[in-house]
Design a protein around this motif. Structure first.
Motif, PDB file in Angstrom:
ATOM      1  N   SER A  20       0.906  -1.278  -0.212  1.00 43.70           N
ATOM      2  CA  SER A  20       0.123  -0.159  -0.068  1.00 43.70           C
ATOM      3  C   SER A  20       0.924   1.318  -0.220  1.00 43.70           C
ATOM      4  N   GLU A  21       1.975   1.268   0.707  1.00 43.81           N
ATOM      5  CA  GLU A  21       2.658   2.359   0.780  1.00 43.81           C
ATOM      6  C   GLU A  21       3.500   2.587  -0.517  1.00 43.81           C
ATOM      7  N   THR A  22       4.214   1.423  -1.149  1.00 46.32           N
ATOM      8  CA  THR A  22       4.699   1.658  -2.316  1.00 46.32           C
ATOM      9  C   THR A  22       3.624   2.140  -3.353  1.00 46.32           C
ATOM     10  N   ARG A  23       2.303   1.552  -3.354  1.00 44.31           N
ATOM     11  CA  ARG A  23       1.366   1.991  -4.438  1.00 44.31           C
ATOM     12  C   ARG A  23       1.116   3.409  -4.169  1.00 44.31           C
ATOM     13  N   PHE A  24       0.900   3.939  -2.871  1.00 44.22           N
ATOM     14  CA  PHE A  24       0.519   5.435  -2.922  1.00 44.22           C
ATOM     15  C   PHE A  24       1.629   6.254  -3.197  1.00 44.22           C
ATOM     16  N   GLU A  25       3.108   5.998  -2.835  1.00 47.60           N
ATOM     17  CA  GLU A  25       4.081   6.741  -3.565  1.00 47.60           C
ATOM     18  C   GLU A  25       4.156   6.694  -4.812  1.00 47.60           C
ATOM     19  N   THR A  26       4.025   5.807  -5.561  1.00 49.14           N
ATOM     20  CA  THR A  26       3.813   5.583  -7.209  1.00 49.14           C
ATOM     21  C   THR A  26       2.742   6.763  -7.561  1.00 49.14           C
ATOM     22  N   LEU A  27       1.558   6.410  -6.943  1.00 47.47           N
ATOM     23  CA  LEU A  27       0.325   7.156  -7.224  1.00 47.47           C
ATOM     24  C   LEU A  27       0.812   8.762  -6.962  1.00 47.47           C
ATOM     25  N   PHE A  28       1.320   9.130  -6.054  1.00 47.03           N
ATOM     26  CA  PHE A  28       1.687  10.640  -5.591  1.00 47.03           C
ATOM     27  C   PHE A  28       2.591  11.167  -6.379  1.00 47.03           C
ATOM     28  N   ALA A  29       3.595  10.211  -7.114  1.00 48.06           N
ATOM     29  CA  ALA A  29       4.775  10.578  -7.976  1.00 48.06           C
ATOM     30  C   ALA A  29       4.168  10.800  -9.366  1.00 48.06           C
ATOM     31  N   LEU A  58      -4.760  12.678   1.068  1.00 46.97           N
ATOM     32  CA  LEU A  58      -5.023  12.260   2.289  1.00 46.97           C
ATOM     33  C   LEU A  58      -6.245  11.254   2.204  1.00 46.97           C
ATOM     34  N   VAL A  59      -6.992  11.618   1.421  1.00 46.90           N
ATOM     35  CA  VAL A  59      -8.207  10.586   0.799  1.00 46.90           C
ATOM     36  C   VAL A  59      -7.764   9.573   0.349  1.00 46.90           C
ATOM     37  N   ALA A  60      -6.915   9.593  -0.498  1.00 49.35           N
ATOM     38  CA  ALA A  60      -6.335   8.449  -1.351  1.00 49.35           C
ATOM     39  C   ALA A  60      -5.736   7.574  -0.410  1.00 49.35           C
ATOM     40  N   VAL A  67      -8.763   3.215  -4.751  1.00 47.16           N
ATOM     41  CA  VAL A  67      -8.150   3.906  -6.102  1.00 47.16           C
ATOM     42  C   VAL A  67      -8.134   2.843  -7.198  1.00 47.16           C
ATOM     43  N   PRO A  68      -8.425   3.451  -8.557  1.00 40.57           N
ATOM     44  CA  PRO A  68      -8.519   2.341  -9.649  1.00 40.57           C
ATOM     45  C   PRO A  68      -7.112   2.206 -10.084  1.00 40.57           C
ATOM     46  N   ALA A  69      -6.887   1.010 -10.554  1.00 41.68           N
ATOM     47  CA  ALA A  69      -5.342   0.992 -11.108  1.00 41.68           C
ATOM     48  C   ALA A  69      -5.384   1.788 -12.437  1.00 41.68           C
ATOM     49  N   GLY A  70      -3.844   1.928 -13.035  1.00 39.53           N
ATOM     50  CA  GLY A  70      -3.841   2.490 -14.208  1.00 39.53           C
ATOM     51  C   GLY A  70      -4.119   3.942 -14.360  1.00 39.53           C
ATOM     52  N   SER A  71      -4.744   4.140 -15.662  1.00 47.26           N
ATOM     53  CA  SER A  71      -5.180   5.512 -16.117  1.00 47.26           C
ATOM     54  C   SER A  71      -6.439   6.068 -15.455  1.00 47.26           C
ATOM     55  N   ASP A  72      -7.194   5.009 -14.841  1.00 42.63           N
ATOM     56  CA  ASP A  72      -8.364   5.347 -14.184  1.00 42.63           C
ATOM     57  C   ASP A  72      -8.040   6.182 -12.654  1.00 42.63           C
ATOM     58  N   ALA A  73      -6.820   6.059 -12.418  1.00 41.44           N
ATOM     59  CA  ALA A  73      -6.564   6.694 -10.928  1.00 41.44           C
ATOM     60  C   ALA A  73      -6.806   8.276 -11.139  1.00 41.44           C
ATOM     61  N   VAL A  80     -12.002  13.135  -6.186  1.00 47.22           N
ATOM     62  CA  VAL A  80     -12.079  13.626  -4.771  1.00 47.22           C
ATOM     63  C   VAL A  80     -11.494  15.182  -4.613  1.00 47.22           C
ATOM     64  N   ALA A  81     -10.581  15.536  -5.534  1.00 46.66           N
ATOM     65  CA  ALA A  81     -10.108  16.813  -5.641  1.00 46.66           C
ATOM     66  C   ALA A  81     -11.438  17.776  -5.849  1.00 46.66           C
ATOM     67  N   ARG A  82     -12.370  17.520  -6.741  1.00 42.04           N
ATOM     68  CA  ARG A  82     -13.550  18.349  -6.959  1.00 42.04           C
ATOM     69  C   ARG A  82     -14.504  18.454  -5.474  1.00 42.04           C
ATOM     70  N   ARG A  83     -14.594  17.423  -4.883  1.00 39.14           N
ATOM     71  CA  ARG A  83     -15.294  17.502  -3.598  1.00 39.14           C
ATOM     72  C   ARG A  83     -14.617  18.141  -2.472  1.00 39.14           C
ATOM     73  N   VAL A  84     -13.223  18.259  -2.573  1.00 40.08           N
ATOM     74  CA  VAL A  84     -12.410  18.796  -1.725  1.00 40.08           C
ATOM     75  C   VAL A  84     -12.477  20.595  -1.967  1.00 40.08           C
ATOM     76  N   VAL A  85     -12.340  20.846  -3.191  1.00 41.72           N
ATOM     77  CA  VAL A  85     -12.590  22.379  -3.614  1.00 41.72           C
ATOM     78  C   VAL A  85     -13.853  22.940  -3.180  1.00 41.72           C
ATOM     79  N   ALA A  86     -14.999  22.049  -3.428  1.00 44.10           N
ATOM     80  CA  ALA A  86     -16.254  22.274  -3.184  1.00 44.10           C
ATOM     81  C   ALA A  86     -16.394  22.580  -1.592  1.00 44.10           C
ATOM     82  N   ASN A  87     -15.877  21.713  -1.068  1.00 45.96           N
ATOM     83  CA  ASN A  87     -15.872  22.013   0.500  1.00 45.96           C
ATOM     84  C   ASN A  87     -15.184  23.215   0.863  1.00 45.96           C
TER      85      ASN A  87
END
Length: 208
Positions: A20-29, A58-60, A67-73, A80-87
């Motif tokens: 999970s940590e590895t995937r999150f770091e890859t996703l963030f990068a 943080l939500v991710a 979180v979907p894999a590949g290009s769907d992420a 998620v960002a849209r909801r964060v901006v709305a809030n």
């Protein structure tokens, strides 16, 4: 311990991290720049955009398994960002409305905003300005907000015994400054208030 902070058990022996940590770091990068660009195009301040990115990832992290894999992420993260901006926008609007209401209320309450100031109040104000920030805040919390020693300890994040000592010393320093300013004081009323406009009244009693 909140669920999001619990360590994942999908340990990857090869990296020494959880998968999970590895995937999150890859996703963030891979996606953080895109999310930052998304946020910058929707908010006015760069720091607000940074907050959007932080909250989105943080939500991710909390929902890394969702979180979907590949290009769907990326679109998932946009959602998620849209909801964060709305809030964030709703929060800003609420704060603005609250600030406007508070300002209007204060401007129509002469008991709260007073422009006249008698000599005693002016002397107290001058003496307070000569104190350190910590002394001023301590005296304001006890005199303006009416906090007792235990409440002061909580507000100042120090033990009750420490706050009593600091309060005693702050009052002593205030008295010294008042006397230096020529305050004759109501010496018979060491336990009482310096007459002022209410907002400036400061108790000088010792040992409390």
């Amino acid at each position: 311990m909140p669920a999001w902070s619990r360590p994942h058990r999908d340990h990857d022996p090869a990296s020494g991290r959880t998968r999970s940590e590895t995937r999150f770091e890859t996703l963030f990068a891979a996606e953080s720049r895109a999310i930052l660009g998304y946020a910058l195009r929707r908010v006015d301040a760069a720091e607000d955009a940074a907050d959007v990115v932080a909250e989105t990832f943080l939500v991710a992290w909390r929902r890394i398994d969702d979180v979907p894999a590949g290009s769907d992420a990326r679109p998932w993260l946009y959602g998620v960002a849209r909801r964060v901006v709305a809030n964030q926008v709703r929060g800003t609007r609420r704060r603005t409305r609250l600030g406007e209401r508070l300002r209007d209320e204060l401007l129509t309450r002469p008991d709260v905003i007073r422009h006249d100031e008698d000599d005693a109040a002016a002397t107290v104000r001058e003496a307070m300005l000569r104190l350190s920030d910590d002394d001023r805040e301590l005296l304001r919390l006890t005199s303006w907000e009416g906090l007792g020693p235990a409440e002061l300890a909580t507000a100042m994040s120090v033990p009750p015994a420490t706050v009593r000592t600091r309060l005693h010393r702050a009052r002593h320093r205030l008295r010294t400054e008042l006397e230096a300013l020529g305050w004759a004081g109501e010496r018979q009323a060491l336990t009482g208030h310096v007459n002022g406009d209410g907002r400036l009244s400061v108790r000088l009693e010792e040992g409390t």
